[in-house]
Write an enzyme that holds these catalytic residues in place. Structure first.
Site, PDB file in Angstrom:
ATOM      1  N   GLN A 363       0.823  -1.558   0.156  1.00 56.74           N
ATOM      2  CA  GLN A 363      -0.256  -0.235  -0.097  1.00 56.74           C
ATOM      3  C   GLN A 363       0.936   0.839   0.111  1.00 56.74           C
ATOM      4  O   GLN A 363       1.752   1.331   0.770  1.00 56.74           O
ATOM      5  CB  GLN A 363      -1.312   0.206   1.251  1.00 56.74           C
ATOM      6  N   GLN A 385       0.624  -0.673  -5.906  1.00 63.07           N
ATOM      7  CA  GLN A 385      -0.533  -0.510  -5.505  1.00 63.07           C
ATOM      8  C   GLN A 385      -1.647   0.458  -4.704  1.00 63.07           C
ATOM      9  O   GLN A 385      -1.018   1.439  -3.505  1.00 63.07           O
ATOM     10  CB  GLN A 385      -0.648  -1.326  -3.951  1.00 63.07           C
ATOM     11  N   ASP A 386      -2.432   0.784  -4.334  1.00 61.35           N
ATOM     12  CA  ASP A 386      -3.363   2.073  -3.954  1.00 61.35           C
ATOM     13  C   ASP A 386      -3.173   3.281  -4.034  1.00 61.35           C
ATOM     14  O   ASP A 386      -2.826   4.161  -3.487  1.00 61.35           O
ATOM     15  CB  ASP A 386      -3.437   1.230  -2.321  1.00 61.35           C
ATOM     16  N   ASP A 407      -5.460  -2.421  -6.339  1.00 61.46           N
ATOM     17  CA  ASP A 407      -6.555  -1.468  -6.237  1.00 61.46           C
ATOM     18  C   ASP A 407      -6.238  -0.534  -6.447  1.00 61.46           C
ATOM     19  O   ASP A 407      -5.735   0.322  -4.922  1.00 61.46           O
ATOM     20  CB  ASP A 407      -6.660  -2.419  -4.438  1.00 61.46           C
ATOM     21  N   ARG A 475     -12.364  -6.010  -7.126  1.00 63.24           N
ATOM     22  CA  ARG A 475     -13.343  -6.679  -6.147  1.00 63.24           C
ATOM     23  C   ARG A 475     -13.464  -6.026  -4.236  1.00 63.24           C
ATOM     24  O   ARG A 475     -13.338  -5.033  -4.692  1.00 63.24           O
ATOM     25  CB  ARG A 475     -11.792  -7.713  -5.447  1.00 63.24           C
TER      26      ARG A 475
END
Length: 570
Positions: A363, A385-386, A407, A475
């Site tokens: 993250q 990520q993120d 994500d 998701r």
């Protein structure tokens, strides 16, 4: 009396004021799942009104029990009652804040840096929630029967933000003992807030049914926002007159900024942080900050008191804010952001935001936005990520580039990303990619991620392995996760199933994922998941997720003319 009772009483008072003798049935349509949630009548007794109003909440027993002592008290002015409900919400969240502060004292004795950091985040988030509620207390005092519907949209937005902040707090505290204590009190607050959201939605429908005079242009038929509603200046036609003029001046190089930032010393400030620190108290109108070309390696937060800022650069590849904080590096996800925006009304154009921690950082946020009524044009967000944390509030992105892996667009804002390029990057080995992870916790929240008329493509490093590394559209991060992809081009690397579960069967029946009129080899829906919450939708249902309806952009970005044509134009 707790918050639920006081919030419901506000509806009772409104019903009486508009005429409880009329037996009007109002059908409440939940945009999140496309089905009728029930009906609310205008009954003739206080008790039946309480039962009717509470029937649309998810925590009905608590609603009726807490309202029972007030079921015969129908004399209060509706504004006084709503203000009392808001104050009760402040009191409830304050209890959670007090607990968080006491746990922080205990954590200081445990020598756990990550735990201390997470609890400090909780303190900040819950303080923000209380601040929003207090501001809303004042806002309600200025409203009347002719503006309550418009104000209900604002109320729903800040109430939803309270839920988002509570969830962020809980997620950040990983130590079981501390998380358990916070979860108990914050789940309570979340439940009460969701009841309030349900009731505010009901007020809106009731007022419409009783013939509230609204701007007909804002309620007429709407169409999907395609290129035909973008003006010659490249901005949406619903953008406010003053902001359109501001953007035009910027494009012509005639804008006069209040502050100029330049690393080479040619401006008033060498850092963005210094320019923000000079933001004047009680400033009226837009505060304009020009950030000249350069790479600004600093961690920036546009604080809650820094409202209505317009920040622009020399282009997303020339004016860049960069950082490399990551979860692996010991930071909470909330704190990894290179650039964070809290102050309402933030507008940004021509800037880039990076987090260079790489896929091994896990993250690692480039841009975190919790600014109500914010907009980004011609910007770039790069990470893994993120990357883009759309945390809370109503947000709009156009002509942007957003890149990442897992994500990489996530959060619980009400957001539309339009005419943008979404680049999926190569993750670490044995990882998969997911474009979105939307975090709607309660079904009455108006939040969701809408991707409209965008392109989703692999980066060059991923291209050769695009069929080996699975890539999905999203998701479900939370129970009522909501994501809509419409009129977008999906490259061939999107998995045929389209969507990926978070963990087992979690949220598969309660989420709302939808696709409409997408293009490209990755847009075929014949092999998509068979979850109850997944839908291939038509034009009518897709209208709910346009800028006009989903963001209610015509209200918070005043238009110079009719914001939408009355019919589809393709």
């Amino acid at each position: 009396m707790n918050i639920v009772g006081k919030v419901v009483v506000s509806v009772v008072s409104v019903l009486l004021l508009v005429g409880v003798a009329l037996a009007v049935v109002v059908v409440v349509n939940n945009h999140g799942n496309g089905k009728h949630e029930g009906s609310v009548a205008a009954p003739s007794t206080s008790k039946s009104m309480v039962e009717s109003v509470c029937s649309n909440t998810d925590y009905k027993t608590a609603c009726e029990q807490t309202l029972s002592p007030l079921s015969h008290n129908v004399t209060a002015d509706y504004k006084d009652i709503i203000k009392a409900a808001v104050q009760a919400t402040v009191d409830q969240v304050s209890k959670s804040l007090n607990l968080s502060e006491s746990l922080l004292v205990e954590a200081n004795n445990n020598n756990s840096t990550r735990l201390k950091m997470a609890l400090e985040d909780c303190n900040d988030l819950l303080s923000l929630a209380i601040g929003q509620l207090q501001a809303s207390f004042s806002m309600v005092g200025d409203s009347d029967m002719h503006t309550i519907k418009d104000r209900s949209a604002e109320l729903r937005s800040w109430l939803s933000s309270v839920i988002s902040y509570a969830e962020t707090c809980i997620d950040g505290v990983e130590e079981p003992k501390f998380q358990g204590q916070l979860k108990g009190t914050l789940q309570n607050a979340t439940a009460l807030t969701d009841n309030a959201l349900a009731i505010v939605s009901t007020i809106s429908e009731i007022l419409s049914a009783f013939g509230l005079k609204l701007n007909p242009k804002a309620l007429n038929g709407r169409r999907l926002l395609s290129d035909t509603v973008i003006g010659n200046d490249g901005l949406p036609t619903w953008f406010s007159a003053s902001d359109r003029k501001l953007m035009a001046l910027h494009g012509n190089g005639r804008i006069k900024p209040h502050a100029v930032v330049a690393k080479d010393g040619s401006g008033q400030f060498k850092t963005i942080a210094a320019a923000l620190a000079a933001y004047p108290k009680n400033h009226v109108g837009r505060y304009i900050i020009y950030v000249k070309a350069g790479v600004y390696n600093e961690y920036i937060t546009v604080e809650k008191n820094m409202v209505n800022i317009f920040m622009y650069g020399d282009g997303p590849r020339k004016t860049i804010v960069t950082g490399r904080k990551s979860y692996t590096g010991g930071f909470s996800t909330f704190r990894t952001a290179s650039f964070s925006v809290i102050g309402a009304g933030f507008v940004c154009k021509g800037m880039g935001f990076q987090n260079t921690a790489g896929p091994e950082g896990h993250q690692a946020v480039a841009l975190r936005v919790q600014s109500e009524m914010s907009a980004f044009f011609n910007c770039r967000m790069d990470g893994y990520q993120d990357t883009l944390y759309v945390q809370a509030g109503r947000q709009f992105y156009r002509n942007c580039v957003i890149s990442g892996t897992i994500d990489f667009i996530f959060g619980d804002a009400t957001v539309v990303i339009q005419n943008s390029l979404l680049i999926v990057r190569r993750p670490m080995d044995n990882q998969l990619n997911a474009v979105t992870a939307q975090g709607r916790k309660e079904r009455h929240q108006p939040t969701g991620i809408v991707i409209h008329n965008c392109r989703i493509v692999p980066e060059q490093k991923l291209f050769a392995d695009r069929f080996k590394i699975p890539t999905y559209l999203g998701r479900p991060w939370k129970e009522f996760s909501r994501t809509v992809i419409m009129e977008s081009t999906l490259a061939d690397f999107i998995q045929p199933a389209g969507w990926f579960p978070w963990a087992g069967n979690f949220a598969l029946d309660t989420l709302y994922y939808a696709e409409y009129a997408n293009r490209g080899p990755g847009a075929r829906t014949n092999r998509r998941v068979h979850w109850r919450g997944y839908h291939v939708i038509g034009r009518h249902e897709a209208q709910q997720f346009t800028v006009g309806q989903f963001l209610e952009g015509q209200r918070w970005l005043p238009a110079t003319g009719a914001p939408f044509l009355p019919s589809f134009k393709w």
